[in-house]
Write a protein that holds these residues in place. Structure first.
Motif, PDB file in Angstrom:
ATOM      1  N   THR A 238       0.837  -1.195   0.000  1.00 12.87           N
ATOM      2  CA  THR A 238       0.000   0.000   0.000  1.00 12.87           C
ATOM      3  C   THR A 238       0.879   1.256   0.000  1.00 12.87           C
ATOM      4  O   THR A 238       2.079   1.182   0.261  1.00 12.87           O
ATOM      5  CB  THR A 238      -0.977  -0.001   1.197  1.00 12.87           C
ATOM      6  N   ASN A 239       0.255   2.361  -0.318  1.00  7.73           N
ATOM      7  CA  ASN A 239       0.921   3.663  -0.233  1.00  7.73           C
ATOM      8  C   ASN A 239       0.323   4.403   0.946  1.00  7.73           C
ATOM      9  O   ASN A 239      -0.904   4.477   1.070  1.00  7.73           O
ATOM     10  CB  ASN A 239       0.679   4.462  -1.518  1.00  7.73           C
ATOM     11  N   VAL A 286      -3.341   7.844   5.689  1.00  8.53           N
ATOM     12  CA  VAL A 286      -4.209   7.567   4.541  1.00  8.53           C
ATOM     13  C   VAL A 286      -3.536   6.481   3.725  1.00  8.53           C
ATOM     14  O   VAL A 286      -2.360   6.592   3.374  1.00  8.53           O
ATOM     15  CB  VAL A 286      -4.412   8.829   3.676  1.00  8.53           C
ATOM     16  N   SER A 287      -4.289   5.404   3.472  1.00  8.72           N
ATOM     17  CA  SER A 287      -3.729   4.266   2.730  1.00  8.72           C
ATOM     18  C   SER A 287      -4.431   4.146   1.382  1.00  8.72           C
ATOM     19  O   SER A 287      -5.662   4.147   1.313  1.00  8.72           O
ATOM     20  CB  SER A 287      -3.940   2.989   3.552  1.00  8.72           C
ATOM     21  N   VAL A 288      -3.630   4.072   0.313  1.00 10.51           N
ATOM     22  CA  VAL A 288      -4.202   3.873  -1.029  1.00 10.51           C
ATOM     23  C   VAL A 288      -3.479   2.681  -1.659  1.00 10.51           C
ATOM     24  O   VAL A 288      -2.251   2.689  -1.781  1.00 10.51           O
ATOM     25  CB  VAL A 288      -4.025   5.114  -1.936  1.00 10.51           C
TER      26      VAL A 288
END
Lengths: 314, 78
Positions: A238-239, A286-288
């Motif tokens: 994840t980012n 925040v995970s994208v």
């Protein structure tokens, strides 16, 4: 569904090492539950406490509503499969699988029927007279599974059972185990550190980290809605962007990150940030996920999106 | 506004069969990881691009979890 294993407030302490911390877990009958985490997170200790090889320091464990603390491992209606197979090398495959039934003094005729049926189920018909040393790793593990299942346990505990197999065989065995579990409708509690294995096989995954259960949910819930930064980064890639919540309104939160702002939508609840929901001024991540990010090569199309170019200057 | 975009430079592609893992670098040096289907038309390595995502794909997570608050409580109690 009925609860078959109930773990309440369990702690395990070795000296000054608090290995399992206030664990509460309900396992439903017939489900495939995976305890997932990195080495030393307490997952195997938890399994060993259910099996009876370790005693909880505090807390209680019940199987089918009955406390099991005072029962010896062989008196519990659970069986364990280990990574190391633990087969008797001097016994044939037939005798290995039949061992538990012989100990229970089951009639010979019934033993033969059940052993042959079980070997057929794990696709080892015809291997009865061989010895463990004459089998491959995958075949040995199937014998270990057959030996564990022949006693018809209510719960099968599996401690990294595929860890010693090569990748191709492991993937094949994952599907076979899942098929077997569905067919027999036995509760499986499976320990692994392999997140892909957990996602492939489980009905639910409990993520353990440093002795604490961080999150429990279906593979989709765990992947799509990780509850902690550890879960987000442990399951898949994840980012992450660290920031502070600036506002919450209508289920949307505006988060200030390095010289920019992003919005996270999808029912963000306002609360105190500790026990309930999120709070304004709270530090958040925040995970994208990588597959949710896209290239925009046309600058005019980028205008549809709020630019975060303030993050940096190129 | 439908989402968010950041400028970046494509640094590398890693072929892993059905997908390509892409690493792009933000101007502050941080890396962004992306996953694209093999065969998809992709910008070449070194190209300046914009990377975007939708708000609903951004998951909010508490940075300070219960362990932090528990340890703060323990310090207070001590």
């Amino acid at each position: 569904m009925n609860t078959i294993v109930d773990i309440k407030g369990v702690n395990k302490i070795y000296g000054t090492n608090h290995v399992v911390k206030d664990l509460n877990l309900l396992v439903e009958e017939g489900e495939f539950l995976t305890l997932l985490g990195s080495s030393g997170c307490g997952k195997t200790t938890t399994l060993r406490m259910i099996a009876g090889f370790e005693e909880p320091t505090t807390g209680s464990i019940t199987v089918e509503g009955e406390p099991i603390e005072d029962k010896e491992p062989y008196e519990r209606n659970v069986n364990t499969v280990f990574q190391s197979y633990a087969l008797f090398p001097h016994m044939t495959i037939y005798d290995n699988v039949a061992y538990g039934l012989k100990m229970k003094k089951v009639p010979k005729k019934e033993i033969k029927e059940r052993v042959l049926k079980m070997l057929e189920m794990v696709q080892l018909s015809g291997f009865e007279k061989r010895y463990p040393s004459q089998l491959s790793g995958g075949q040995k593990q199937r014998v270990a599974i057959a030996r564990a299942l022949i006693n018809r346990p209510k719960v099968l505990l599996l401690d990294e059972p595929l860890g010693a197999l090569d990748l191709k065989l492991r993937k094949q065995m994952q599907l076979e185990l899942k098929r077997l579990q569905k067919k027999l409708n036995i509760t499986f509690i499976y320990v692994t550190h392999d997140q892909e294995e957990a996602l492939t096989m489980s009905d639910r995954i409990a993520i353990m980290h440093d002795g604490v259960m961080d999150q429990i949910g279906s593979p989709t819930e765990i992947y799509e809605r990780p509850a902690t930064k550890f879960v987000a980064t442990f399951i898949g890639e994840t980012n992450v962007f660290d920031g502070t919540i600036r506002s919450i309104e209508g289920g949307k939160a505006v988060i200030g990150i390095e010289n920019g702002e992003v919005t996270s939508s999808g029912s963000v609840e306002e609360g105190d940030g500790k026990n309930t929901g999120f709070a304004v001024n709270e530090f958040v991540t925040v995970s994208v996920r990588p597959e949710k990010m896209h290239f925009l090569r046309n600058r005019w199309r980028a205008l549809r999106f709020r630019r975060l170019s303030e993050i940096t200057s190129m | 506004m439908e989402g968010f975009t950041v400028p970046a430079v494509v640094r590398d592609y890693i072929y892993v069969g059905s997908v390509l893992k892409c690493i792009a670098v933000l101007p502050n040096g941080n890396e962004i990881k992306m996953e694209k289907l093999a065969g998809e038309e992709l910008p070449p390595i070194g190209e300046k691009v914009f990377i975007c995502w939708e708000p609903e794909d951004a998951v909010l997570i508490h940075s300070l979890d219960n362990r932090f608050y528990q340890s703060m409580e323990n310090i207070k109690l001590a």
